[in-house]
Design a protein around this motif. Sequence first.
Motif, short mmCIF file in Angstrom:
data_model
loop_
_atom_site.label_atom_id
_atom_site.label_comp_id
_atom_site.label_asym_id
_atom_site.label_seq_id
_atom_site.Cartn_x
_atom_site.Cartn_y
_atom_site.Cartn_z
N LEU A 32 -9.03 22.10 26.26
CA LEU A 32 -8.96 21.44 24.96
C LEU A 32 -10.27 20.72 24.62
CD1 LEU A 32 -5.32 20.04 25.07
CD2 LEU A 32 -6.18 21.95 23.69
N VAL A 33 -10.86 20.06 25.62
CA VAL A 33 -12.14 19.38 25.40
C VAL A 33 -13.23 20.40 25.05
CG1 VAL A 33 -13.98 18.06 26.55
CG2 VAL A 33 -11.59 17.38 26.84
N GLU A 34 -13.27 21.50 25.80
CA GLU A 34 -14.28 22.52 25.55
C GLU A 34 -14.07 23.17 24.18
OE1 GLU A 34 -16.97 22.90 27.39
OE2 GLU A 34 -16.17 21.32 28.67
N ALA A 35 -12.83 23.39 23.80
CA ALA A 35 -12.55 23.96 22.47
C ALA A 35 -13.02 23.02 21.38
CB ALA A 35 -11.05 24.25 22.33
N ALA A 36 -12.76 21.72 21.55
CA ALA A 36 -13.21 20.75 20.55
C ALA A 36 -14.73 20.73 20.44
CB ALA A 36 -12.67 19.36 20.90
N LYS A 37 -15.42 20.76 21.58
CA LYS A 37 -16.89 20.79 21.56
C LYS A 37 -17.39 22.05 20.86
CE LYS A 37 -18.56 20.19 25.71
NZ LYS A 37 -18.80 19.90 27.14
N GLY A 38 -16.76 23.17 21.15
CA GLY A 38 -17.17 24.43 20.54
C GLY A 38 -16.96 24.45 19.04
N ILE A 86 -28.82 28.04 17.68
CA ILE A 86 -28.56 27.42 18.99
C ILE A 86 -27.18 26.76 18.99
CG2 ILE A 86 -29.28 25.54 20.52
CD1 ILE A 86 -32.20 26.27 19.67
N ALA A 87 -26.84 26.05 17.91
CA ALA A 87 -25.53 25.41 17.82
C ALA A 87 -24.42 26.46 17.81
CB ALA A 87 -25.45 24.54 16.57
N THR A 88 -24.66 27.59 17.16
CA THR A 88 -23.66 28.67 17.15
C THR A 88 -23.45 29.23 18.55
OG1 THR A 88 -24.19 29.24 14.87
CG2 THR A 88 -23.10 30.94 16.19
N ALA A 89 -24.54 29.49 19.26
CA ALA A 89 -24.44 30.02 20.63
C ALA A 89 -23.69 29.03 21.52
CB ALA A 89 -25.82 30.33 21.18
N TYR A 90 -24.05 27.75 21.41
CA TYR A 90 -23.39 26.70 22.18
C TYR A 90 -21.89 26.66 21.85
CZ TYR A 90 -22.34 21.94 23.82
OH TYR A 90 -21.80 20.85 24.43
#
Length: 162
Positions: free
Chosen positions: A24-30, A86-90
């Motif tokens: 969930l944290v990783e999804a929010a960051k993405g 870069i933000a898209t790749a991240y």
Amino acid sequence: MTEHPAPPYNPSPRAHPGLRAIALVEAAKGVLALITASGLELLGPAPLRNAVHVLIHHFELSTTEGPLVWLAGAISTGAVHATAAIATAYGVLHVVEAWGLWRDKVWASWLGCVAAGIYLPFDLYALWRHPGLASVSVLVINLVIVYVLARDLFRRRTRLPT
């Protein structure tokens, strides 16, 4: 008296609730990174440059030197496109990692462990340069993420019960 064998190792996410939380944290960051990339592309350089100039005037900073003046000068169409890329790749990387963790994929645990581990030296440097609750919190969160994912990988390898 008959002994019952131990139940087999269950590598499902329900056996590791920490994996779901990390997902969930990783999804929010993405998602935030993807929103940021979209916003950069939609706005373009002119409004961003104007926003930096508003900050310079609001805080009564020098209009001829300093990091914000440099930033205003560095904002160009190419820089905005590069930053958005870069933000898209991240963002895509973190959304894919979140999906993999949610679906209990081993590669996602590896990806998350390495990705969070890469931040640790920077977290330590930030703590050294700017000691405080924010620096400690970020370091602890990344350490917990690395621990949970490394524990998951270890348990999968050794087939230890949860």
